[in-house]
Design a protein around this motif. Sequence first.
Motif, mmCIF file in Angstrom:
data_model
loop_
_atom_site.group_PDB
_atom_site.id
_atom_site.type_symbol
_atom_site.label_atom_id
_atom_site.label_comp_id
_atom_site.label_asym_id
_atom_site.label_seq_id
_atom_site.Cartn_x
_atom_site.Cartn_y
_atom_site.Cartn_z
ATOM 1 N N TYR A 1 23.700 -8.775 93.036
ATOM 2 C CA TYR A 1 23.855 -9.108 94.456
ATOM 3 C C TYR A 1 24.695 -10.371 94.629
ATOM 4 O O TYR A 1 25.561 -10.450 95.507
ATOM 5 C CB TYR A 1 22.486 -9.341 95.099
ATOM 6 C CG TYR A 1 21.584 -8.144 95.191
ATOM 7 C CD1 TYR A 1 22.062 -6.884 95.485
ATOM 8 C CD2 TYR A 1 20.206 -8.293 95.001
ATOM 9 C CE1 TYR A 1 21.221 -5.794 95.587
ATOM 10 C CE2 TYR A 1 19.343 -7.210 95.096
ATOM 11 C CZ TYR A 1 19.854 -5.968 95.390
ATOM 12 O OH TYR A 1 19.018 -4.900 95.481
ATOM 13 N N GLY B 1 27.314 -6.668 100.821
ATOM 14 C CA GLY B 1 26.132 -5.849 100.579
ATOM 15 C C GLY B 1 26.118 -4.710 101.580
ATOM 16 O O GLY B 1 26.136 -4.945 102.803
ATOM 17 N N GLU C 1 16.894 -8.990 99.910
ATOM 18 C CA GLU C 1 17.211 -9.451 98.558
ATOM 19 C C GLU C 1 18.679 -9.856 98.458
ATOM 20 O O GLU C 1 19.005 -10.862 97.811
ATOM 21 C CB GLU C 1 16.900 -8.351 97.548
ATOM 22 C CG GLU C 1 15.419 -8.092 97.352
ATOM 23 C CD GLU C 1 15.142 -6.963 96.384
ATOM 24 O OE1 GLU C 1 13.993 -6.860 95.921
ATOM 25 O OE2 GLU C 1 16.071 -6.167 96.093
ATOM 26 N N TYR C 2 19.554 -9.081 99.059
ATOM 27 C CA TYR C 2 20.983 -9.411 99.003
ATOM 28 C C TYR C 2 21.237 -10.786 99.620
ATOM 29 O O TYR C 2 21.966 -11.613 99.051
ATOM 30 C CB TYR C 2 21.809 -8.344 99.714
ATOM 31 C CG TYR C 2 23.274 -8.717 99.765
ATOM 32 C CD1 TYR C 2 24.085 -8.544 98.645
ATOM 33 C CD2 TYR C 2 23.832 -9.259 100.912
ATOM 34 C CE1 TYR C 2 25.428 -8.908 98.672
ATOM 35 C CE2 TYR C 2 25.173 -9.630 100.948
ATOM 36 C CZ TYR C 2 25.963 -9.462 99.822
ATOM 37 O OH TYR C 2 27.289 -9.842 99.849
ATOM 38 N N GLN D 1 22.531 -14.848 97.619
ATOM 39 C CA GLN D 1 23.873 -15.382 97.846
ATOM 40 C C GLN D 1 24.003 -16.874 97.534
ATOM 41 O O GLN D 1 23.028 -17.629 97.610
ATOM 42 C CB GLN D 1 24.294 -15.127 99.292
ATOM 43 C CG GLN D 1 24.432 -13.657 99.635
ATOM 44 C CD GLN D 1 25.298 -12.916 98.646
ATOM 45 O OE1 GLN D 1 26.488 -13.220 98.504
ATOM 46 N NE2 GLN D 1 24.716 -11.964 97.932
ATOM 47 N N LEU E 1 26.462 -9.188 104.745
ATOM 48 C CA LEU E 1 25.572 -8.029 104.778
ATOM 49 C C LEU E 1 26.009 -7.062 105.861
ATOM 50 O O LEU E 1 26.111 -7.432 107.035
ATOM 51 C CB LEU E 1 24.128 -8.479 105.032
ATOM 52 C CG LEU E 1 23.102 -7.365 105.251
ATOM 53 C CD1 LEU E 1 22.941 -6.521 103.979
ATOM 54 C CD2 LEU E 1 21.750 -7.953 105.672
#
Length: 470
Positions: A352, A358, A373-374, A378, A386
């Motif tokens: 990620y 993402g 989670e993404y 970062q 995202l």
Amino acid sequence: MSRLIVVSNRVSAPTDPAAGSAGGLAMALSAALRKYDGLWFGWSGETIDSFTGEMKVEDRAGVTVGLVDLEPQDVEEYYNGYANKTLWPLFHHRIDLAQYERSYGEGYERVNRRFAEVLAPVIKPDDVIWIHDYHMIPMARDLRRLGVRNRIGFFLHTPWPTRQLLVTLPHHRRLVESMFDFDLIGFHTREWCDLFTDYVVSEAQGELFGHGGLECFGRRVQTGVFPIGIDVDGFLAAKNSTLGTRTYDRMAASAAFRAMIVGVDRLDYSKGLEERLLGYEQFLQDNPSMRGEVFLLQVTPISRDDVDSYQDMRARLDALAGRVNGAFADMDWQPIRYLNRTYRRDQLAGIYRAARVGLVTPLRDGMNLVAKEYVAAQNPDDPGVLILSRFAGAAEQMREALLVNPYSREELSDAIQKALTMPLAERVRRWEALMQVVRDTDVGIWRDAFVKALLAVETEPEKTQWAGAA
């Protein structure tokens, strides 16, 4: 309370609390069970020739788990059948895939009754019971019939379907009526909660009372919205771990100065995987100058491979990825890297972190924790962007993502182009707002909020007895 008893189809308590592959939900519930000296009860995943009703008790990293084996017929009718071929597609608005077979419903009722019969004898008077997900909707009813008077809460991890679709389910009223044997029903989003309320009021002539209360079938139940999140501190530790850092370095080197887009989803028709690949194909067609400058890493572990619709989807995805690569690849560039395998949490954190975009585009999802989670993975000084489906539960909270309609390949194409060209200042601003949401909805906060609400519900004397026929 004496103990917290967690009930789920499969017990996911980790054998090692430090394991990088352990999910945030399992870690959060395990921590609560250790705190309250609780029990995690569910199917062992094993089958036996004849159901014995015996509970196997184990210790997993300080968590007591109770496991029960099922017969092959149970698994076929309850799990593969009603849970995954009837309720799952229905709850995700795919009634074209839903199979309404009487044997599936009978197996579902039978297994829930068996679970209740195994669990009831070990329940103590002050225990609080927390039942999870669509596999076990009728279990509170079966526990009440056995005289269990404890507080029982239910949390649905999937969406709740619209009333117009739910009524296509045979015996839909019986299923919803059984939910009124819970004391508290929790949903991820206000939308899912409102859809449940709409069915109760419009279809079953129920009434609202108080804040989130529903009265129907001669009983009352409290409803609430409890958006689930990730184990933020645990995920950040995984990102900065040796394996997480090594994975990031490996992916950054593998990208070779190209921008990486990442998607991580198990193989399921609710995840919008075909639509995602079509949107990415549209992006390559719309932006010829970016060919060779970007690639999509799609990680898709195989699931439910014994279900026909999943086998068919896997074949279609293989063909679609091959078509895109065949049309656009060059001797030193492949536009899609499509992987059917599972990675540990710390490895995913590294993946990620290395991704500029993402891509989280389910057609319908209860929450979708990959989105959170993404964001958590970062680099705060140079974060990725995202892209999130507006039909994911997470979209209700994560408004600073690029929200898209996953059914529109043009909209996906435009969002990918915008994400890849977004200025740093805007990326940082959006990430900071999203990261605050991730922290505010940490899985521990979710867990504690639900248990607190369950303990606060006023229980009804009539729930101590069976109130009607199934």
